[in-house]
Structure formats: structure tokens, C-alpha cells
Design an enzyme around this catalytic site. Structure first.
Site, PDB file in Angstrom:
ATOM      1  N   HIS A   1       8.658   2.218   2.544  1.00  0.00           N
ATOM      2  CA  HIS A   1       8.451   0.855   2.063  1.00  0.00           C
ATOM      3  C   HIS A   1       8.734   0.787   0.565  1.00  0.00           C
ATOM      4  CE1 HIS A   1       6.484  -3.047   2.478  1.00  0.00           C
ATOM      5  NE2 HIS A   1       5.719  -2.786   1.432  1.00  0.00           N
TER       6      HIS A   1
ATOM      7  N   TRP B   1       4.527  -0.037   9.507  1.00  0.00           N
ATOM      8  CA  TRP B   1       3.520  -1.081   9.242  1.00  0.00           C
ATOM      9  C   TRP B   1       4.172  -2.472   9.269  1.00  0.00           C
ATOM     10  CZ3 TRP B   1      -1.442  -1.488   9.542  1.00  0.00           C
ATOM     11  CH2 TRP B   1      -2.165  -2.418   8.785  1.00  0.00           C
TER      12      TRP B   1
ATOM     13  N   LYS C   1       7.816 -12.018   1.795  1.00  0.00           N
ATOM     14  CA  LYS C   1       7.277 -13.168   2.531  1.00  0.00           C
ATOM     15  C   LYS C   1       7.483 -14.403   1.648  1.00  0.00           C
ATOM     16  CE  LYS C   1       3.263 -10.139   3.627  1.00  0.00           C
ATOM     17  NZ  LYS C   1       3.701  -9.147   4.542  1.00  0.00           N
TER      18      LYS C   1
ATOM     19  N   SER D   1       8.240  -7.032   0.294  1.00  0.00           N
ATOM     20  CA  SER D   1       6.904  -6.969   0.857  1.00  0.00           C
ATOM     21  C   SER D   1       6.192  -8.317   0.783  1.00  0.00           C
ATOM     22  CB  SER D   1       6.125  -5.858   0.149  1.00  0.00           C
ATOM     23  OG  SER D   1       5.113  -5.394   0.991  1.00  0.00           O
TER      24      SER D   1
HETATM   25  C1  GTR Z   1       0.221  -4.454   2.434  1.00  0.00           C
HETATM   26  C2  GTR Z   1       0.237  -5.603   3.388  1.00  0.00           C
HETATM   27  C3  GTR Z   1       1.649  -5.945   3.755  1.00  0.00           C
HETATM   28  C4  GTR Z   1       2.573  -5.999   2.566  1.00  0.00           C
HETATM   29  C5  GTR Z   1       2.233  -4.976   1.504  1.00  0.00           C
HETATM   30  C6  GTR Z   1       2.847  -5.212   0.117  1.00  0.00           C
HETATM   31  O1  GTR Z   1      -1.033  -4.052   2.111  1.00  0.00           O
HETATM   32  O2  GTR Z   1      -0.483  -5.236   4.534  1.00  0.00           O
HETATM   33  O3  GTR Z   1       1.683  -7.155   4.484  1.00  0.00           O
HETATM   34  O4  GTR Z   1       2.593  -7.259   2.005  1.00  0.00           O
HETATM   35  O5  GTR Z   1       0.884  -4.878   1.280  1.00  0.00           O
HETATM   36  O6  GTR Z   1       2.974  -6.338  -0.357  1.00  0.00           O
HETATM   37  O7  GTR Z   1       3.160  -4.205  -0.525  1.00  0.00           O
END
Ligand code: GTR
Length: 414
Positions: free
Chosen positions: A394, A344, A257, A253
Site C-alpha cells: 500500500h 486490505w 477515496k 488511500s
Molecule cells: C486505513 C483505512 C483505509 C485507508 C488507509 C489510508 O486505516 O482502513 O481505508 O484509507 O487507512 O488512508 O492509508
């Protein structure tokens, strides 16, 4: 928790957010910036550096080169961790020339059956005591996001936090296959909130005091976290139990990145792994699907350099897109993972960045994702660019790790 609240929360989780597109027919069709490929030598000598600079200028900001030399102190060693499977060490990394930065505590597990082990390097969301279930791992005392579910109270970890991230770090499985794991809490480097830089590395390392932080082109939190990954790599080069030539950087997540940006900048990471990294990570920013540049730069401006917000609602004018970030790993192996319920993060956009980075690998006589279209769920593909879209949400699961371990074993077969 009252039942009606649970029901309301689960209904919210299913309902697409208003104004967020999940219709493939409406993702837009702006052309991707050209990679401008000529030869492998031109890529290594020139083009790669140009693209790296574009990511510094427009997305993540520039990592300062004068942050200072890290100091490593091994603070504890346990030779029979995980029931004798591994040696566990803690290493405190600090910057003597930047005493305002409190430093980071790395937890390293090395397999006792291997002399010098290849190593996965990644940051955690909850700290070392959340990654490991071993009860003698010191509890992090740093700032954390408030979370009932994760037992974070008044922004601090509690005993109940132990092991809450362990399903994402299957230590036994990884260590049994002869790999080491090095990890640290991302908040050790910078607490993850808009003012976190003041307490973290970025203010401590700034040239002229805190007021020069987060200006155009200056690094954001993802840059700082990536820097931390490279300092772990520095330490690993000095540890005889580690094969410093075989380091894989991994993250999930927002930390996915981060692993992409760390891998782009630091070529000592011989394999780069992005787990569900989504917008601002592997997902193409020109696709309007799920999270967008506009949404992410509003919710998490501190992750990026301020320039990135210029492309809110206007991704097509950005001189880069994320296939170019994937390309920065070339010719090293890179793996991009999606989860089928994680709309998402735009799973197809994550696949396409690998697909459109594949021509760089061809310059080196290597194959990228190999296939043209996003594969079916639970069907890993690719040679030097691995990709899968796993059943589920996720998260990081054993399925994901099974693929990463296979991928690393295949590319690093001795
Ligand atoms: C969310 C964000 C994503 C992702 C995620 C995470 O809120 O929108 O880009 O980075 O968090 O890190 O779990």
C-alpha cells in the site's frame, strides 16, 4: 526499538485481522445495483445526477453550495526551483466570508520548459514540506497525526519531517515530462480525527453553527477534502502557467477515496486517479474481502455522512456500489490502481468496479477497462478506465506514476 517489538509488529502486519475475510470463496454474491443505462444523453441529462445524489445521501454527504468565494494570495514565487527545472509558488486560499477557517497553503510546481502545463492536483498526508525535499519549503504548523516514524511530535511537524512523503511525489519525473503539480496538506482543510471538523472547514462553513454539522446527508471529511481540491482547481484556472483544461485529480488511500469523490462532483478534473483507494473508494462494498463498510464506519465515521453506517454488515441494501462512483467520471478517463500486497483494499474489488463501470463508457463509444478479468500483476490494462495491480504494498511508487504519466499523455496528446 527493541528487536522483539519490531518482530512483534511485523508479525502483526502479516497476520490477517480476526474476523476479516480474505477467502475469495466467501466474498458473497449480492447483485450490484443496476446502472440503468439508456443513452448518452439520458446519462448526461438525468441518470448521472441521480447517482451523484445517491452518493450524497448514502455515502459522502452533500457539499454545501453556499460555502463562499475563495480568495487567492500568491505568497512566494521561486523561478529556479528543483535546480531550474520548475517555478515553485505558494498560494494561500482562504474564505473571507468564513474567517474561522484558517485556509489552505497550496504548493505549485510548474515546468519552466512548458508555457501552459497540464497539472496533477492532489492532497498530501504530511504537508508541502513532506512532499518536497527543498529545504526552503515552509514547515506546516497544523495539527498532524502523532507518528514517531514520520517525526510528528505533539501533533506538529518537525524539521525531520521534510521529504518524508517525497517518494510518493516524484516531482523531477513529473516536471520533466511537462506536467505541473499542485498540492496542499489535507489537514489544512480539516484535521483527520473525529473532532477535526470543529477546527476545520465544516464548522466554519456550517449554516447555523457547529451543531448542524454531521447530520444525515451532511458532508463528512472526505467531502470537505474534496471541496479543497476544487478550490485548488479554481485557482489553477487563473494561473497563466497552467492549462486549466487539463487537470488530473489524484489521491492515495483515504485521499484516493477523496479524489474519486472530487472527480465525481467537479467535471473540470479531466482525468481522475485513484491509488489504492480501497473500501469507501474504488473497492466494491458488496464484496466481503479485507476492509468492509462495518469496519470503516466504526474506525473512521467522520470521513462519511452518518447514513453510510447504516450499511455496516448490510452493504447489499445500499442503493449504490462503487462501480457507480467510477461511472460518475464518464466519459472522462479514470485510472484505478491496486497493489498486490494490499489485500486490505481488496484489489479485485477495485478492478471489478472499473469492469462494471465500463458499460457507461460504451454509451459514449469509448472502451473502459477492455478486459473481463483482473489482469496479472504489473500488467496495466484499459483505455478510458486504466487499471493495474502493482507488485508491492500500500503506497505510491514510481511504477504507479509511470502509468499515470503515460495515461495522461495518451489522453491529452496534443
Ligand atoms: C486505513 C483505512 C483505509 C485507508 C488507509 C489510508 O486505516 O482502513 O481505508 O484509507 O487507512 O488512508 O492509508
Amino acid at each position: 526499538t527493541p528487536l522483539f517489538l519490531l518482530l512483534a509488529a511485523s508479525a502483526l502486519a502479516q497476520t490477517p485481522r480476526p474476523g476479516v475475510n480474505y477467502d475469495e470463496a466467501k466474498v458473497g454474491n449480492a447483485p450490484l445495483p443496476d446502472l440503468k443505462l439508456t443513452t448518452a444523453d439520458d446519462w448526461k441529462g438525468k441518470r448521472r445526477a441521480e447517482i451523484l445524489q445517491l452518493f450524497e445521501d448514502h455515502v459522502y454527504g452533500k457539499t454545501p453550495s453556499d460555502v463562499g468565494s475563495p480568495k487567492f494570495e500568491v505568497t512566494a514565487t521561486k523561478a529556479d526551483a528543483l535546480g531550474g527545472l520548475a517555478t515553485r509558488k505558494f498560494i494561500h486560499i482562504s474564505l473571507p466570508s468564513r474567517p474561522a477557517w484558517p485556509g489552505m497553503d497550496v504548493m505549485l510546481y510548474t515546468p519552466n520548459a512548458v508555457k501552459s502545463a497540464p497539472c496533477f492536483v492532489g492532497l498530501s498526508f504530511g504537508g508541502n514540506h513532506a512532499v518536497s525535499t527543498e529545504p526552503d519549503v515552509p514547515l506546516s504548523t497544523r495539527w498532524m497525526r502523532e507518528s514517531k516514524e514520520k517525526h510528528i511530535v505533539d501533533h506538529r511537524a518537525t524539521e525531520a519531517t521534510r521529504g518524508t512523503e517525497s517518494s510518493r511525489w516524484p516531482l523531477q519525473m513529473i516536471l520533466k515530462q511537462g506536467f505541473a503539480v499542485a498540492t496542499a496538506y489535507y489537514g489544512d482543510i480539516e484535521p483527520d480525527h473525529a473532532d477535526g471538523w470543529k477546527e476545520g472547514l465544516r464548522a466554519a462553513a456550517s449554516k447555523d453553527g457547529a451543531d448542524t454539522v454531521w447530520k444525515e446527508g451532511e458532508w463528512g471529511a472526505i467531502g470537505a477534502w474534496s471541496w479543497g481540491l476544487s478550490r485548488i482547481a479554481d485557482y489553477l484556472q487563473t494561473d497563466p502557467q497552467i492549462d486549466g483544461k487539463h487537470l488530473a485529480v489524484i489521491g492515495h488511500s483515504r485521499l484516493g477515496k477523496t479524489s474519486l469523490w472530487a472527480g465525481a462532483q467537479d467535471e473540470r478534473f479531466g482525468i481522475v486517479i485513484s491509488n489504492d483507494s480501497g473500501e469507501g473508494g474504488a473497492a466494491l462494498m458488496r464484496r466481503d474481502y479485507g476492509e468492509t463498510t462495518a469496519i470503516i464506519t466504526k474506525a473512521f465515521p467522520h470521513w462519511f455522512t452518518p447514513n453510510y453506517a447504516r450499511y455496516a454488515g448490510n452493504a447489499a441494501s445500499c442503493p449504490v456500489d462503487m462501480h457507480m462512483l467510477i461511472a460518475l467520471a464518464a466519459p472522462r478517463p479514470i485510472y484505478i490502481a491496486s497493489a498486490a500486497e494490499d489485500h486490505w483494499a481488496d484489489q479485485k474489488g477495485e478492478f471489478l468496479s472499473g469492469r462494471h463501470a465500463s458499460p457507461v463508457y460504451a454509451l459514449f463509444g469509448k472502451q473502459g477497462v477492455v478486459v473481463d478479468a483482473q489482469p496479472a500483476i504489473d500488467t496495466p490494462v484499459g483505455d478510458f478506465i486504466g487499471y493495474h495491480n502493482r507488485t508491492g504494498k500500500h503506497d505510491v511508487t514510481d511504477y504507479d506514476w509511470t502509468q499515470y504519466l503515460k495515461f495522461a499523455s495518451r489522453h491529452w496528446a496534443k
